[in-house]
Motif scaffolding. Structure first.
Motif: not given
Length: 97
Positions: A22-36
């Protein structure tokens, strides 16, 4: 000849490995959605602003994370057949024979 599987004695899934997936799948989501965190032009890579090459890099990182999570889930869950009986044959149009 099919082997009988006792679903009551199948070992439970490894919850720690599933959490890692789950952490591996959430990592790209967080990295791309954290635009700033990447909304800037420097540093450039071959004349390409950071904003673009960072996102492009995540295409490959996301594929690697997804593949890794898949392999971890396969290891975490015990083998369990989808049906108790023999597999049904399916025609090319998707209907049962």
């Amino acid at each position: 000849m099919t082997a009988e599987h006792d679903h009551n004695t199948t070992p439970p899934a490894n919850k720690r490995l599933l959490a890692l997936a789950v952490v591996l799948l959430l990592l790209p989501i967080v990295a791309i959605l954290w635009v700033s965190s990447y909304a800037r032009t420097g540093p450039e890579l071959g004349g390409v602003p950071f904003f673009f090459w960072y996102q492009f890099l995540w295409v490959f990182l996301c594929a690697g994370a997804t593949w890794s999570a898949y392999r971890i889930v396969l290891r975490a869950r015990p083998h369990r057949p989808m049906t108790d009986g023999p597999a049904q044959e399916v025609d090319g149009d998707g209907s049962d024979r």
